[in-house]
Design an enzyme around this catalytic site. Structure first.
Site, PDB file in Angstrom:
ATOM      1  N   SER A  49     -32.673 -35.496 -10.098  1.00  0.00           N
ATOM      2  CA  SER A  49     -32.001 -36.800 -10.090  1.00  0.00           C
ATOM      3  C   SER A  49     -32.548 -37.691  -8.985  1.00  0.00           C
ATOM      4  O   SER A  49     -32.699 -38.905  -9.166  1.00  0.00           O
ATOM      5  CB  SER A  49     -30.488 -36.618  -9.928  1.00  0.00           C
ATOM      6  OG  SER A  49     -29.950 -35.895 -11.006  1.00  0.00           O
ATOM      7  N   ASP A  50     -32.860 -37.107  -7.838  1.00  0.00           N
ATOM      8  CA  ASP A  50     -33.509 -37.858  -6.765  1.00  0.00           C
ATOM      9  C   ASP A  50     -34.887 -38.340  -7.190  1.00  0.00           C
ATOM     10  O   ASP A  50     -35.276 -39.488  -6.937  1.00  0.00           O
ATOM     11  CB  ASP A  50     -33.648 -36.976  -5.521  1.00  0.00           C
ATOM     12  CG  ASP A  50     -32.401 -36.965  -4.656  1.00  0.00           C
ATOM     13  OD1 ASP A  50     -31.611 -37.929  -4.729  1.00  0.00           O
ATOM     14  OD2 ASP A  50     -32.206 -36.006  -3.901  1.00  0.00           O
ATOM     15  N   VAL A  51     -35.650 -37.437  -7.807  1.00  0.00           N
ATOM     16  CA  VAL A  51     -37.015 -37.782  -8.225  1.00  0.00           C
ATOM     17  C   VAL A  51     -36.989 -38.929  -9.238  1.00  0.00           C
ATOM     18  O   VAL A  51     -37.744 -39.900  -9.123  1.00  0.00           O
ATOM     19  CB  VAL A  51     -37.720 -36.547  -8.824  1.00  0.00           C
ATOM     20  CG1 VAL A  51     -39.053 -36.935  -9.456  1.00  0.00           C
ATOM     21  CG2 VAL A  51     -37.934 -35.480  -7.745  1.00  0.00           C
TER      22      VAL A  51
END
Length: 397
Positions: free
Chosen positions: A169-171
């Site tokens: 999700s960060d990526v």
């Protein structure tokens, strides 16, 4: 030296951990000057997230902070905020991932900065966005994987929901932020008007559900977990060979006919239960049982070689170390080795962007904390050595 697509652009980077730093590293790889603003003495949280370590630098921090300059600045001080404002006036892009409202408390929000730099492109990355009932919540990748529905479709059908093995999700948020910044930058260059970009981990992760979200919206039925199988395509999953599992990805009916002939079961392609993909999805269990028995006769490598030669998509399931050492990965030059300022060797994964005219480059190693403070304040803001020394003694930098 090759041309750099974003040469001449300056990015003021107030991000830490993963989503923001990944976004700004992509901008840096393409030639932008990225000034990473960190807390004095502590810096980015991920500087302390080891082992493993490359000398005194954590592998985590090294993964998303190359090609940047590091300065230390205490934004809790008036002097620190004034320096940040001065740097923002000299920048084209600001990226931050503070809690909603925190930058406004410092006077470093978009509304304040754009008054003196109307063309500024300002990107905020948070867990849940700048508006909505969850805006004030702290946003963590793991939490967003759960809330977005991603975990509900990941894992074995009968087992527990699982997170993805990387902070995906960060990526994804970092990738969306990068694209939005470039679009806003083009608009700013054409019109002189900057804008505020609101990137949410939850928004971008739900958008990244793509066909799964579309299936739910169209059918009105919730998605389930299929483990290593595919909801809409059969056979498209892992199978156990003699020694280990491998991936088989039959994407169309022609490939299924090739598979049937390869395993010497041509009648499968004529069977009404399996002749077309919708029928194979309906009769998934019967077909998978037949194929599972067939694939037990050879090693995974033997099957992969036979299937590849026949033009059927497949692959062995590698460990990360095996993947990084694959001959194709080596040929694509995806791993780069360099030296940190401490003379410690460091291996990094290069940018995957292959561009014929303006390829991304690794120009400098991830910086030591505050390594560029004196240079940035001296060259960009014209501060004297005495002034900088005074700021340092006061704990501002």
């Amino acid at each position: 030296m090759s041309e750099r697509a974003l040469a001449g652009l300056r990015v003021l980077d107030f991000t830490r951990v993963l989503a923001g730093p990944m976004c700004t590293m992509m901008l840096a790889d393409l030639g932008a000057e990225v000034i990473k603003v960190e807390r004095p003495r502590l810096g980015d949280d991920t500087r302390h997230w080891g082992p493993p370590w490359a000398g005194e630098m954590s592998a985590y921090f090294a993964s998303v902070n190359r090609n940047k300059k590091s300065i230390t600045l205490d934004l809790r001080t008036d002097a620190g905020v004034e320096i940040a404002k001065s740097l923002a006036r000299e920048s084209h892009i600001v990226v931050e991932n503070f809690k909603v409202g925190q930058m406004a408390q410092y006077g470093l929000d978009y509304e304040n900065l754009q008054t003196e730099n109307p063309a500024i492109v300002y990107c905020s990355i948070t867990g849940f966005g700048q508006t909505g009932p969850y805006a004030e919540r702290a946003g963590y990748d793991y939490v967003v994987q759960g809330m977005s529905g991603l975990m509900s479709i990941t894992g074995a059908h009968e087992g527990m929901p699982h997170k993805v093995g990387v902070a995906i999700s960060d990526v994804i948020a970092g990738l969306f932020a990068h694209g939005a910044i470039l679009a806003a930058l083009r608009h700013a260059e054409q019109t002189g008007q900057g804008q505020h970009i609101d990137i949410s981990l939850l928004d971008t992760q739900i958008a990244a559900l793509v066909n799964i979200a579309s299936n739910v919206l169209v059918s009105g039925k919730d998605a389930g977990r299929f483990g290593n199988q595919h909801a809409n395509i059969v056979p498209y999953q892992t199978f156990e060979a003699q020694d280990k599992a491998f991936v088989l990805a039959v994407g169309n009916d022609k490939q299924f006919r090739l598979l049937a002939h390869l395993i010497q079961r041509p009648e499968l392609a004529r069977d009404d239960r399996f002749a077309g993909n919708p029928a194979r999805v309906k009769n998934r269990e019967a077909l998978v049982d037949i194929l599972a028995e067939v694939f037990e006769d050879k090693s995974a490598r033997e099957w992969v070689e036979l299937l590849t030669d026949a033009g059927i998509p497949c692959g062995e399931i590698n460990t990360v170390q095996e993947a990084l050492g694959m001959e194709h990965v080596v040929a694509r030059n995806l791993v780069h080795e360099m030296m940190l300022s401490s003379r410690t060797p460091l291996k990094l994964v290069r940018s995957p962007l292959k561009m014929s005219a303006t390829p991304p480059e690794i120009r400098s190693a991830p910086p030591a904390l505050g390594a560029d403070t004196d240079v940035v304040l001296g060259e960009i803001l014209g501060m004297s050595e005495e002034t900088i020394a005074g700021l340092r003694s006061d704990g501002v930098v």
